[in-house]
Design a protein around this motif. Structure first.
Motif, PDB file in Angstrom:
ATOM      1  N   LYS A  47      38.913  25.562  26.257  1.00 44.25           N
ATOM      2  CA  LYS A  47      39.218  25.307  26.160  1.00 44.25           C
ATOM      3  C   LYS A  47      39.801  23.747  27.407  1.00 44.25           C
ATOM      4  N   ARG A  48      38.547  23.506  26.786  1.00 43.09           N
ATOM      5  CA  ARG A  48      38.298  21.305  27.263  1.00 43.09           C
ATOM      6  C   ARG A  48      39.228  20.640  26.823  1.00 43.09           C
ATOM      7  N   MET A  49      39.416  20.384  25.288  1.00 44.67           N
ATOM      8  CA  MET A  49      40.257  20.506  24.879  1.00 44.67           C
ATOM      9  C   MET A  49      42.050  20.164  24.743  1.00 44.67           C
ATOM     10  N   ARG A  98      46.549  18.001  28.202  1.00 44.66           N
ATOM     11  CA  ARG A  98      47.384  17.737  29.286  1.00 44.66           C
ATOM     12  C   ARG A  98      46.745  16.282  30.080  1.00 44.66           C
ATOM     13  N   VAL A  99      46.009  15.818  30.433  1.00 44.15           N
ATOM     14  CA  VAL A  99      45.402  14.793  31.165  1.00 44.15           C
ATOM     15  C   VAL A  99      45.788  13.603  30.556  1.00 44.15           C
ATOM     16  N   ALA A 100      46.308  13.748  28.963  1.00 47.55           N
ATOM     17  CA  ALA A 100      46.686  12.297  27.579  1.00 47.55           C
ATOM     18  C   ALA A 100      48.129  12.529  28.593  1.00 47.55           C
ATOM     19  N   TYR A 147      49.251  13.456  30.943  1.00 44.88           N
ATOM     20  CA  TYR A 147      49.763  12.741  32.003  1.00 44.88           C
ATOM     21  C   TYR A 147      49.635  11.467  32.333  1.00 44.88           C
ATOM     22  N   LYS A 148      48.393  11.247  31.748  1.00 48.83           N
ATOM     23  CA  LYS A 148      48.637   9.623  31.494  1.00 48.83           C
ATOM     24  C   LYS A 148      49.521   8.759  30.539  1.00 48.83           C
ATOM     25  N   ARG A 149      50.187   9.816  29.394  1.00 54.73           N
ATOM     26  CA  ARG A 149      51.188   8.757  29.422  1.00 54.73           C
ATOM     27  C   ARG A 149      52.420   8.571  30.230  1.00 54.73           C
ATOM     28  N   PRO A 168      45.637   4.369  30.923  1.00 55.97           N
ATOM     29  CA  PRO A 168      44.621   4.035  30.483  1.00 55.97           C
ATOM     30  C   PRO A 168      44.065   5.839  30.379  1.00 55.97           C
ATOM     31  N   VAL A 169      43.723   5.452  29.157  1.00 58.46           N
ATOM     32  CA  VAL A 169      42.628   6.715  28.001  1.00 58.46           C
ATOM     33  C   VAL A 169      41.421   7.065  28.968  1.00 58.46           C
ATOM     34  N   LEU A 170      41.092   5.723  28.563  1.00 59.10           N
ATOM     35  CA  LEU A 170      39.350   5.802  29.779  1.00 59.10           C
ATOM     36  C   LEU A 170      39.357   5.557  31.373  1.00 59.10           C
ATOM     37  N   ASP A 171      38.559   5.706  31.214  1.00 55.60           N
ATOM     38  CA  ASP A 171      38.366   6.262  32.982  1.00 55.60           C
ATOM     39  C   ASP A 171      36.357   5.979  33.493  1.00 55.60           C
ATOM     40  N   ARG A 172      36.310   5.089  33.154  1.00 51.96           N
ATOM     41  CA  ARG A 172      34.579   4.818  32.944  1.00 51.96           C
ATOM     42  C   ARG A 172      33.911   5.165  34.373  1.00 51.96           C
ATOM     43  N   SER A 173      34.854   5.338  35.067  1.00 52.44           N
ATOM     44  CA  SER A 173      34.697   5.760  36.587  1.00 52.44           C
ATOM     45  C   SER A 173      34.559   6.837  37.084  1.00 52.44           C
ATOM     46  N   ARG A 174      35.647   7.567  36.203  1.00 53.25           N
ATOM     47  CA  ARG A 174      35.550   9.236  36.452  1.00 53.25           C
ATOM     48  C   ARG A 174      34.709   9.549  35.620  1.00 53.25           C
ATOM     49  N   GLU A 175      34.202   9.197  35.008  1.00 56.02           N
ATOM     50  CA  GLU A 175      33.046   9.694  33.744  1.00 56.02           C
ATOM     51  C   GLU A 175      32.047   9.885  34.264  1.00 56.02           C
ATOM     52  N   ARG A 176      31.702   8.673  35.317  1.00 57.27           N
ATOM     53  CA  ARG A 176      30.346   8.132  35.778  1.00 57.27           C
ATOM     54  C   ARG A 176      29.919   9.225  36.769  1.00 57.27           C
ATOM     55  N   LEU A 204      30.735  15.553  24.841  1.00 51.33           N
ATOM     56  CA  LEU A 204      32.608  16.002  24.819  1.00 51.33           C
ATOM     57  C   LEU A 204      33.826  15.552  25.326  1.00 51.33           C
ATOM     58  N   MET A 205      33.084  14.314  26.429  1.00 53.87           N
ATOM     59  CA  MET A 205      34.185  13.185  26.775  1.00 53.87           C
ATOM     60  C   MET A 205      34.569  12.457  25.546  1.00 53.87           C
ATOM     61  N   GLU A 206      33.663  12.086  24.669  1.00 58.06           N
ATOM     62  CA  GLU A 206      33.917  10.991  23.657  1.00 58.06           C
ATOM     63  C   GLU A 206      34.827  11.643  22.931  1.00 58.06           C
ATOM     64  N   ALA A 207      34.548  12.840  22.891  1.00 57.05           N
ATOM     65  CA  ALA A 207      35.884  13.337  21.670  1.00 57.05           C
ATOM     66  C   ALA A 207      37.293  13.902  22.405  1.00 57.05           C
ATOM     67  N   SER A 208      36.921  14.483  24.043  1.00 57.43           N
ATOM     68  CA  SER A 208      38.138  13.634  24.584  1.00 57.43           C
ATOM     69  C   SER A 208      38.947  12.938  24.568  1.00 57.43           C
ATOM     70  N   ARG A 209      38.555  11.804  24.948  1.00 54.36           N
ATOM     71  CA  ARG A 209      39.305  10.545  24.817  1.00 54.36           C
ATOM     72  C   ARG A 209      39.439   9.946  23.523  1.00 54.36           C
ATOM     73  N   ALA A 210      38.911  11.048  22.172  1.00 51.13           N
ATOM     74  CA  ALA A 210      39.225  10.610  20.416  1.00 51.13           C
ATOM     75  C   ALA A 210      40.598  11.475  21.029  1.00 51.13           C
ATOM     76  N   ARG A 211      40.378  12.797  20.928  1.00 50.95           N
ATOM     77  CA  ARG A 211      41.858  13.868  20.849  1.00 50.95           C
ATOM     78  C   ARG A 211      42.972  13.007  21.662  1.00 50.95           C
ATOM     79  N   GLN A 212      42.543  12.569  23.184  1.00 57.79           N
ATOM     80  CA  GLN A 212      43.962  12.043  24.241  1.00 57.79           C
ATOM     81  C   GLN A 212      44.557  10.561  22.918  1.00 57.79           C
ATOM     82  N   GLY A 213      43.111   9.758  23.104  1.00 58.84           N
ATOM     83  CA  GLY A 213      43.902   8.867  21.812  1.00 58.84           C
ATOM     84  C   GLY A 213      44.830   8.958  20.921  1.00 58.84           C
TER      85      GLY A 213
HETATM   86  O1  LIG Z   1      39.589  13.242  33.179  1.00 64.92           O
HETATM   87  C1  LIG Z   1      40.339  12.206  32.883  1.00 64.92           C
HETATM   88  O2  LIG Z   1      41.420  11.411  33.193  1.00 64.92           O
HETATM   89  C2  LIG Z   1      40.271  12.237  31.818  1.00 64.92           C
HETATM   90  O3  LIG Z   1      40.671  11.731  31.125  1.00 64.92           O
HETATM   91  C3  LIG Z   1      38.689  13.495  31.011  1.00 64.92           C
HETATM   92  C4  LIG Z   1      37.501  12.654  30.396  1.00 64.92           C
HETATM   93  C5  LIG Z   1      36.745  13.886  29.904  1.00 64.92           C
HETATM   94  O4  LIG Z   1      36.209  14.493  29.653  1.00 64.92           O
HETATM   95  O5  LIG Z   1      36.465  14.661  30.814  1.00 64.92           O
HETATM   96  C6  LIG Z   1      37.621  12.458  29.706  1.00 64.92           C
HETATM   97  C7  LIG Z   1      38.214  10.420  29.579  1.00 64.92           C
HETATM   98  C8  LIG Z   1      37.685  10.120  30.620  1.00 64.92           C
HETATM   99  O6  LIG Z   1      37.451   8.471  30.817  1.00 64.92           O
HETATM  100  C9  LIG Z   1      37.438  10.739  31.901  1.00 64.92           C
HETATM  101  C10 LIG Z   1      37.168  11.905  31.608  1.00 64.92           C
END
Ligand SMILES: O=C(O)C(=O)C[C@]1(C(=O)O)C=C[C@@H](O)C=C1
Length: 382
Positions: free
Chosen positions: A24-26, A31-33, A35-37, A42-50, A75-84
Motif C-alpha cells: 500500500k505504501r509503495m 501516486r506521489v510520483a 503528482y511530482k511529475r 523532484p523525487v527527493l524531499d529531504r525536509s519531508r523525510e526529516r 522504506l523511504m529509500e525503496a519509495s524513492r527508487a520506485r518513484q525514480g
Molecule cells: O512525500 C513525498 O514527497 C514522497 O515522495 C514520499 C517519500 C516517502 O516514501 O515517505 C519518499 C521520498 C521523499 O523524499 C519523501 C517522502
C-alpha cells in the motif's frame, strides 16, 4: 516454554500484514510520483523525510528508536527508487521522442541573423561570442545573467548567449546556478580568446591608477597582475560595464580591465595590453533557446543529473558513460538551493546525437540517478 513454531506463525502473520502495508505504501509512492511529475517536483524531499522520521522516532519506544529509524530509512529509500524508476521509464521515451522530433524539424543551417540576449553592454565578451555564433545577431543587453534566461523564456529573444567557463578562472558559477531555475536548451557553444587590457581615461598614466574595475572572472584571470601593480580590485557586473563606468567617472585614478574594443567604444586609452595571467585564456559561451533545436552535426550533449545522497551513486552514473565509451568533457557540481549539501551534476559529453550509444545512454541514464534533465545536443563553433 512457548512453542517455537507458534511464535513463528505469529511472525508470519505480522510479516504478511507488513507486506500488505508495504504494498500500500509503495502504491502511494507511485501516486506521489505522478503528482511530482505533473508539478515538476523532484523525487527527493529531504525536509519531508526529516520531519516524518523525527515524528516516527518520537512515537517509537526508546529501545526501538534506532531500529525504527533504520526501518523507515529503508522504506523511504525503496519509495524513492520506485518513484525514480517510474519517472525515468516515462521520461526516457519522451526525451528520445523530443530529440527525434527536434532533429527532424530543426532547419539544416544555423540561423545567421537572430534576436539574441546578452548580459552587459556593447563591447561585452558575450557580444564577441554572439558575433561568432551568428553572423548578424540583433543583440539586446541585460544587466544580469538572469535577465538573459528570462528574455529567452518569455520569447523576448529567440536566443541567449551566456559565458559558462573560463580556462583560467573555471566555471561561471552564477550561470550554472541559474540553469537549475530556468527552462532552456543549449543549441551551440563557442570559445572566445580573452585578452584583458588596462583601460583608463585619455591622459591618465599607469602610475595614477589605484582602483581597477571589472567582472569577477576577469579580476580572477588578472589576479597576479593586480597584485604586482598594487591595485585594488572592484567587482562589477561586466567587463564592458567597467569600461563604461570608468569613462563616465570624474576620477582619474580608476581603470577597467576590458577588451580593446571597449577602449574604442567608450573613448578610453589602452594603458597596458594583455594583462591576463595566462596567455591561453579562453572563455566558453553557450547559446541557449527555449525550444529544443538540434542542428545537423550535433556531437555534444549536456545533461543535469541528481543522484541519491549515498556512497557510490555518482560512480554508478559515471559507469553508464564508461560502459558506452562516451567521453565526458565537463563535469561540474553545484549545490541545490534549499537542500542540505546535495548537488546537481552537469555533464557535457562527446557523442553524435545520431550514434546508437547516445540513444542507449538517454534510455538508461535515468536508472542511475534520481533526476535527469536533458539540456540539448549541439556542436561547438570555433
Ligand atoms: O512525500 C513525498 O514527497 C514522497 O515522495 C514520499 C517519500 C516517502 O516514501 O515517505 C519518499 C521520498 C521523499 O523524499 C519523501 C517522502
Amino acid at each position: 516454554m512457548e512453542d517455537l513454531s507458534d511464535i513463528r506463525h505469529e511472525i508470519d502473520d505480522i510479516d504478511n500484514a507488513i507486506l500488505d502495508l508495504f504494498q500500500k505504501r509503495m502504491d502511494c509512492a507511485e501516486r506521489v510520483a505522478a503528482y511530482k511529475r505533473t508539478n515538476n517536483l523532484p523525487v527527493l524531499d529531504r525536509s519531508r523525510e526529516r520531519a516524518h522520521m523525527a515524528a516516527l522516532a518520537d512515537k517509537a519506544p526508546e529501545d526501538l528508536r534506532t531500529y525504527t529509524e533504520v526501518l523507515f530509512q529503508l522504506l523511504m529509500e525503496a519509495s524513492r527508487a520506485r518513484q525514480g524508476k517510474r519517472l525515468a521509464a516515462e521520461h526516457a521515451p519522451k526525451a528520445l521522442a523530443a530529440i527525434d522530433q527536434a532533429c527532424e524539424t530543426t532547419a539544416d543551417l544555423f540561423p545567421r541573423e537572430a534576436y539574441v540576449a546578452c548580459q552587459g553592454v556593447e563591447g561585452a565578451y558575450s557580444q564577441f561570442a554572439a558575433d561568432r555564433i551568428f553572423k548578424h545577431p540583433l543583440i539586446s543587453y541585460f544587466e544580469s545573467f538572469e535577465g538573459v534566461f528570462r528574455a529567452v523564456e518569455t520569447d523576448f529573444s529567440r536566443y541567449g548567449v551566456l559565458p559558462i567557463e573560463n580556462s583560467t578562472a573555471g566555471s561561471v558559477n552564477k550561470v550554472y546556478d541559474l540553469m537549475m531555475q530556468h527552462d532552456f536548451h543549449i543549441v551551440r557553444t563557442t570559445r572566445v580568446k580573452i585578452d584583458h587590457n588596462l583601460l583608463a581615461k585619455p591622459g591618465t598614466t599607469v602610475e595614477q591608477i589605484h582602483d581597477v574595475y571589472s567582472h569577477e572572472q576577469a579580476i580572477n584571470q588578472c589576479a597576479g597582475f593586480i597584485e604586482r601593480m598594487g591595485l585594488t580590485p572592484h567587482v562589477v557586473e561586466n567587463t564592458a560595464m567597467a569600461a563604461k563606468s570608468v569613462a563616465d567617472s570624474d576620477r582619474t585614478d580608476v581603470a577597467a580591465l576590458s577588451s580593446r574594443a571597449c577602449a574604442q567604444l567608450y573613448g578610453l586609452d589602452v594603458l597596458m595590453r594583455d594583462v591576463q595571467d595566462r596567455d591561453d585564456n579562453y572563455t566558453r559561451f553557450a547559446c541557449i533557446s527555449k525550444q529544443l533545436e538540434i542542428y545537423p552535426g550535433a556531437d555534444r550533449t549536456s545533461l543535469m543529473i541528481v543522484v541519491n545522497h549515498r556512497p557510490g551513486t555518482l560512480f554508478k552514473a559515471l559507469a553508464k558513460f564508461y560502459a558506452l565509451d562516451i567521453n565526458i568533457i565537463k563535469l561540474e557540481s553545484r549545490p541545490i538551493p534549499g537542500r542540505d549539501f546535495e548537488f546537481m551534476f552537469y555533464f557535457d559529453v562527446e557523442c553524435p546525437v545520431t550514434a546508437p550509444e547516445f540513444r542507449t545512454l538517454m534510455a538508461t541514464i535515468g536508472d542511475a540517478c534520481e533526476e535527469c534533465r536533458y539540456l540539448g545536443s549541439y556542436s561547438e563553433v570555433l
